[in-house]
Design an enzyme around this catalytic site. Structure first.
Site, PDB file in Angstrom:
ATOM      1  N   ASP A   1      49.357  34.009  47.188  1.00 50.71           N
ATOM      2  CA  ASP A   1      48.051  34.045  46.554  1.00 50.71           C
ATOM      3  C   ASP A   1      48.245  34.734  45.198  1.00 50.71           C
ATOM      4  OD1 ASP A   1      45.404  33.925  45.890  1.00 50.71           O
ATOM      5  OD2 ASP A   1      44.658  34.812  47.754  1.00 50.71           O
ATOM      6  N   TRP A   2      47.223  34.710  44.371  1.00 49.57           N
ATOM      7  CA  TRP A   2      47.373  35.149  42.971  1.00 49.57           C
ATOM      8  C   TRP A   2      47.566  36.663  42.874  1.00 49.57           C
ATOM      9  CZ3 TRP A   2      47.888  30.521  43.634  1.00 49.57           C
ATOM     10  CH2 TRP A   2      47.911  29.583  42.622  1.00 49.57           C
TER      11      TRP A   2
END
Ligand code: BGC
Length: 793
Positions: free
Chosen positions: A288-289
């Site tokens: 995920d970011w």
């Protein structure tokens, strides 16, 4: 010498090209730097990373901590597709293009307006949120939505869509529940698989997310989620397992949280042993970011791509290989996973995308799907479908300012949203003029007076809700005299970065309760009906006020055609056939995870300031496998509206439940006949629950093992539905054996219209215990968990 120089010149000229040479040859030609850069997204500058977060209690300090930017982050790329979430690094000398990834689960999320380009807009279709789609219990429908969705992904030049989201609804306050499907892993897995198939049928990829046990937003980047192996296998992994096996998503996105002490993106057992080796996943895994902390651990785990990526991470990888802390063979394997997907991408095929998908066509898909996933919760005295209704008094802010979908990366930049007022008018109904003028004016005024959103997690949540407009009782009485029926909308919104709250969110506000009371009193005094329309993304409390209204339509957050789709159901153009894929409890205290949500925080160990502030936290899933109806049915806690429940404008009969055999021999089929016993055409969802013998292992009273939806049945018409049970459907995860085991004994099959409304039962026998699947030991918690068991009942 001369001769050697000429040879290397020739080699450079004929560097192997992706797609022409084999992937292995391309990898052999890559420099270490190229490999590291390919495995780290081409990123966005979010400023220098903060200092590494303090190691959480008891957790080992990562070997090479290179913190990605902390705090809120919704990726952006201004290169090929402005507003997309990220892009990979291109290596033109080897024919490796950059690929673009974009949010999000309810529709393509890109910038609708582009700098220096006033000639056109780049809006996308907001489809209904995941929770609504799951409430259709119709994978074919979800696939159809996915097909339309993937077409927009393709036509906007995107290679991989960052969705579907498929975490379990563990607790109704989960801020991103609207993006996800259900409290049940079978429904979750089947819906996600259908969405993946639909999107990927366009030749673009998906990223099922967030893998895994990411069931809260509070402290999402630091929280250590402590879960038993059994709960992981049966609840939190099972949906992902189904989606991977059924639909082979191109990618999987690991989550932000730690799982039993280690970030999910840094867990080899999660990312390689289970996902790749046990389930046969063929694509690549991305973070995920800004998820996780240690790029070396991520590479070793098999988390192939770090997103959105920053140069420090690539440098750390290069240094680790040079210092012999990381084996280059690990990078080669990760690069191979990424290249295999790039080979399938539209970017690699130089697809000439139009930037002009037919949004009109997709809006119709969105409207149709929205109506199919709405759930009729109450219809006392049949206020619905409207009969003899011409004039509607529409109360509640969201009747005029409807919520199409949630916030954060789950939001979609759409060209318009049809309000309920507009939808009713388009359906030929008259909406009370006084209310039609007063509400929009009040909302605009309240918005103008609101403080600007602060930088921080909250900036993703959109503007705070506008409090309900108060209306004098005398005016409401006048409205009751002037109109045929009252509709009251109750709206809720949430999104990434924050969980929902109990006051004024899970519970109705005082103003909402007062509105329901005044409107109901006034309309009932005139012998007129009142219907509540719930425009919400997650469960709210209904038990304390539902008796005051005649009808409740759960419209969820239905996408950009919201008002039209709701009007389709209210008017009877569409007969509701949705059912709850998540339980509505009587009260929050009944939720099995209530005392373990969102867990403990450790403020004395916090680091960073402002929106970069990071606080170690932990949550222990003492609820174990008892999530949702598995808990309510076993512990005999009455919900307000049970899992699987939903009414129709017609009625259905269930008959003739038959099993293919009285004894289980590897496979068993159950069939049941559904008959429309009412007066209008309708569709029925039938649910199959299994109750397994519990001599050795603790078992829930019932578990969903199959579901099917009829076609539109005319009054009197019947359809026979069938459900296949394989050995795994009988099995539970026995941690002592690290295996899925089906115990010998009698199994009860219950087919019903909801988990509380069982219509037919049958039994079969399993002669001998079956070890259905032996797995590797993985994900073991490092601390003892006092898990709920039915013995504590
Ligand atoms: C979200 C992801 C999303 C990513 C890219 C993150 O903050 O958790 O779901 O795909 O941003 O925008």
């Amino acid at each position: 010498m001369l001769c050697l120089g000429a040879q290397s010149y020739v080699r450079a000229q004929t560097a192997p090209q992706l797609g022409k040479a084999s992937v292995k040859e391309v990898i052999a030609a890559m420099t270490l730097e190229e490999k590291a850069k390919l495995l780290v997204g081409a990123g966005r500058g979010f400023g220098p990373p903060p200092p590494p977060a303090a190691a959480a209690q008891g957790a080992a300090k990562p070997a090479t901590p290179v913190a990605a930017p902390a705090g809120p982050m919704i990726g952006q790329t201004d290169q090929k597709v402005p507003g997309a979430a990220g892009v990979t690094y291109a290596i033109p000398r080897l024919g490796i293009p950059a690929i673009v990834v974009s949010d999000g689960p309810a529709g393509v999320r890109i910038s609708p307006i582009r700098k220096g380009d006033s000639s056109k807009t780049y809006y996308a279709t907001a489809f209904p949120v995941g929770t609504l789609l799951a409430s259709s219990w119709d994978p074919e429908l979800v696939k159809q939505v996915g097909t339309a969705f993937g077409y927009e992904v393709h036509e906007y030049g995107i290679d991989i869509l960052l969705g579907p989201g498929m975490n379990i609804h563990r607790n109704p306050l989960g801020g991103r529940n609207f993006e996800y499907y259900s409290e049940d892993p079978l429904v979750t897995g089947k819906m996600a698989a259908a969405m993946v198939e639909g999107i990927q049928s366009n030749g673009v990829g998906t990223s099922i997310k967030h893998y895994t046990a990411n069931n809260q937003e509070t402290h999402r980047n630091t929280v250590n989620t402590i879960v038993s192996e059994r709960a992981m296998r049966e609840i939190y992994l099972r949906g992902f397992e189904i989606a991977v096996k059924d639909a082979q998503p191109w990618t999987v996105m690991t989550s932000y949280n730690k799982l039993n002490g280690t970030y999910t993106s840094e867990r080899q057992d999660l990312v390689t042993t289970i996902l790749r080796n046990e389930w046969g996943f063929k694509g690549f895994v991305m973070t995920d970011w800004g998820g996780g902390r240690d790029p070396i651990a991520q590479m070793n785990a098999g988390n192939d791509l770090i997103m959105p990526g920053n140069p420090n991470q690539a440098k750390a990888i290069i240094d680790a290989v040079n210092n012999k802390q990381l084996d280059e063979a690990v990078l080669n394997a990760n690069v191979e996973h990424v290249l295999n997907i790039i080979l399938k991408s539209p970017a690699f095929a130089h697809y000439k995308y139009s930037d002009a998908p037919d949004l009109k066509k997709d809006a119709q898909v969105s409207r149709m799907a929205a109506a199919q996933g709405m759930v009729l919760l109450k219809n006392s005295g049949n206020p619905l479908p409207f009969s003899g209704v011409k004039k509607v008094a529409l109360f509640g802010n969201t009747g005029y300012d409807i919520i199409a979908g949630g916030t954060g990366s789950g939001n979609v930049n759409k060209a318009y949203t049809i309000s309920l007022a507009q939808g009713l008018q388009s359906a030929g109904l008259h909406v009370d003029e006084g209310l039609l003028k007063a509400y929009p004016a009040y909302i605009a005024d309240a918005r103008a007076k609101m403080p600007k959103p602060q930088r921080g997690m909250g900036m993703f949540s959109g503007p705070p809700p506008v409090p309900q407009m108060t209306i004098a009782d005398a005016d409401i009485q006048q409205d009751a005299a002037n109109n045929d029926i009252a509709l009251i909308t109750i709206g809720r919104n949430a999104g990434e970065g924050a969980d929902r709250k109990l006051p004024d969110d899970y519970y109705l506000s005082d103003a909402e309760k007062a509105l329901i009371k005044s409107v109901s009193d006034a309309f009932h005094a005139k012998g007129k009906k009142v219907v509540a329309v719930l425009n919400i993304g997650g469960v709210i409390e209904v038990a304390s006020w539902r008796d005051e209204v005649d009808g409740i339509l759960l419209a969820w957050q239905p996408g950009l055609e919201a008002g039209n789709a709701i009007a389709d159901v209210l008017s009877g153009k569409v007969n509701p056939s949705g059912k709850l894929a998540t339980t509505f409890t009587m009260d929050y205290k009944d939720v099995p995870s209530a005392k373990n949500f969102p867990g403990k925080e450790f403020p004395d160990q916090a680091t960073g300031e402002g929106f970069r502030r990071q606080m170690p936290a932990e949550v222990t899933y003492e609820d174990g496998i008892y999530v949702g109806y598995r808990y309510y049915s076993t512990f005999k806690v009455d919900p307000a509206y049970a899992f699987g429940y939903g009414l129709s404008y017609t009625t259905f009969g269930y008959s003739g439940l038959k099993l293919s055999s009285p004894a289980f021999k590897g496979k068993l089929t159950a069939t049941v006949t559904i008959t429309n016993t009412g007066k209008v055409a309708g569709k029925e969802v039938a649910e199959l629950y299994l109750s397994a013998p519990a001599a050795k292992l603790d078992k829930p009273a019932m578990e969903l093992k199959g579901f099917a939806k009829t076609r539109l049945l005319r009054p009197g018409e019947s359809q026979t539905l069938s459900f296949d049970l394989d050995a795994k459907a009988l099995a539970s995860y026995d941690t002592a054996q690290e295996a899925w085991v089906a115990e010998a004994g009698n199994y009860t099959v219950s087919v019903g219209a909801s988990s509380k409304d069982i219509k037919q039962t049958a039994q079969f026998k399993l002669g001998n215990e079956l070890v259905v699947e032996k797995d590797e030991k993985a994900l073991a918690p490092q601390v003892a968990i006092t898990e709920m068991t039915s013995k504590t009942n």
